[in-house]
Write a protein that holds these residues in place. Structure first.
Motif, mmCIF file in Angstrom:
data_model
loop_
_atom_site.group_PDB
_atom_site.id
_atom_site.type_symbol
_atom_site.label_atom_id
_atom_site.label_comp_id
_atom_site.label_asym_id
_atom_site.label_seq_id
_atom_site.Cartn_x
_atom_site.Cartn_y
_atom_site.Cartn_z
ATOM 1 N N PHE A 113 0.669 -1.362 -0.181
ATOM 2 C CA PHE A 113 -0.146 -0.548 -0.327
ATOM 3 C C PHE A 113 0.708 1.453 -0.213
ATOM 4 C CE2 PHE A 113 -3.550 -2.300 0.922
ATOM 5 C CZ PHE A 113 -4.647 -1.869 0.073
ATOM 6 N N ILE A 116 1.965 1.524 -3.134
ATOM 7 C CA ILE A 116 -0.068 1.717 -4.330
ATOM 8 C C ILE A 116 0.100 3.708 -4.194
ATOM 9 C CG2 ILE A 116 -2.086 1.402 -4.402
ATOM 10 C CD1 ILE A 116 -2.410 -1.364 -3.566
ATOM 11 N N THR A 119 2.205 5.196 -6.295
ATOM 12 C CA THR A 119 1.725 5.148 -7.904
ATOM 13 C C THR A 119 1.194 5.944 -7.806
ATOM 14 O OG1 THR A 119 2.430 2.726 -7.785
ATOM 15 C CG2 THR A 119 1.158 3.507 -9.466
ATOM 16 N N VAL A 130 -9.240 3.238 -3.970
ATOM 17 C CA VAL A 130 -8.557 2.298 -4.429
ATOM 18 C C VAL A 130 -9.691 1.238 -4.497
ATOM 19 C CG1 VAL A 130 -6.259 1.985 -4.259
ATOM 20 C CG2 VAL A 130 -7.146 0.825 -2.383
ATOM 21 N N LEU A 146 -6.379 0.350 -8.971
ATOM 22 C CA LEU A 146 -6.427 1.362 -8.572
ATOM 23 C C LEU A 146 -7.170 2.265 -9.901
ATOM 24 C CD1 LEU A 146 -3.654 0.076 -7.311
ATOM 25 C CD2 LEU A 146 -2.075 2.007 -8.176
ATOM 26 N N VAL A 171 -6.504 4.863 -0.662
ATOM 27 C CA VAL A 171 -5.496 4.047 0.432
ATOM 28 C C VAL A 171 -4.566 4.964 1.521
ATOM 29 C CG1 VAL A 171 -4.246 5.605 -1.546
ATOM 30 C CG2 VAL A 171 -3.220 3.405 -1.334
#
Length: 218
Positions: A113, A116, A119, A130, A146, A171
């Motif tokens: 996470f 993520i 990202t 998410v 995502l 997230v």
């Protein structure tokens, strides 16, 4: 000069209190709209509670104060006041245990996470929402998607089908909850759900319970 060891010190708090106070910083409100939510409640029973009204953390038996106090985890100011009642909000009586993580999986989910979140920052996704997707009959993983970016990731766990397929959440909230459980040595972590629009409760069945509100998606 000989320095004599100090042996007559009685510590007020649990050994992990400093780590706990650092962890709850992310759960207090960043706004002064409700000033009391910028403080961490230290209940007389030893519990520490923090919430920004979107997420919550309760750490059981972590401090040694004998009465209720409010502590600002950033300025360390102490105060008195009526902290909101959160016991019913974070209850799991009507929830279903759906996802279980081992200690190793807590660490893995935290790292995933974090990645993520990075990202989504690169993708300039301001909402950072998410989707957690369940598939009936598949018990060894769940999928995280995502948003509309076409990216899907399989997350290892023990999972049961909760009666709904998808729940969405921020997230950063789940990352911070996992980080708190990891730093406070949760040996196992269970996710409790009660529909896809009710609070998601994460509990280690020992000392730490966190809660995040899901996000409505269309």
């Amino acid at each position: 000069m000989t320095v004599k060891p100090i042996s007559n010190i009685e510590f007020v708090h649990d050994d992990l209190y400093g780590i706990a106070l650092e962890a709850v910083k992310k759960f207090v409100s960043k706004s002064d709209t409700r000033p009391i939510l910028t403080y961490v409640s230290h209940a007389a029973n030893g519990d520490m509670i923090a919430t920004d009204s979107h997420r919550l953390i309760r750490i059981r038996g972590i401090h040694g104060f004998k009465e209720d106090y409010l502590v600002n985890p950033k300025s360390f100011m102490f105060a008195k006041g009526n902290f909101p009642e959160t016991e019913k909000l974070s209850g799991i009586e009507n929830h279903q245990a759906t996802i279980v993580l081992t200690k190793e999986q807590i660490k893995l989910w935290l790292q995933l996470f974090k990645s993520i979140n990075q990202t989504m920052t690169v993708l300039k996704d301001r909402n950072k929402t998410v989707k957690l997707c369940f598939a009936e009959g598949k018990e060894e993983s769940v999928n995280v998607e995502l948003g509309n970016h076409g990216i899907k990731m399989s997350m290892p766990c023990i999972a049961t089908y909760p009666g709904f397929e998808v729940v969405s959440f921020n997230v950063e909230y789940i990352r911070d909850a996992l980080e708190a459980h990891f730093k406070l040595n949760s040996e196992q972590l269970t996710f409790y759900f009660h529909g896809n629009m009710r609070p998601i409760v994460l509990d280690d069945d020992a000392n730490v319970r966190t809660l995040i509100l899901p996000v409505r998606t269309y």
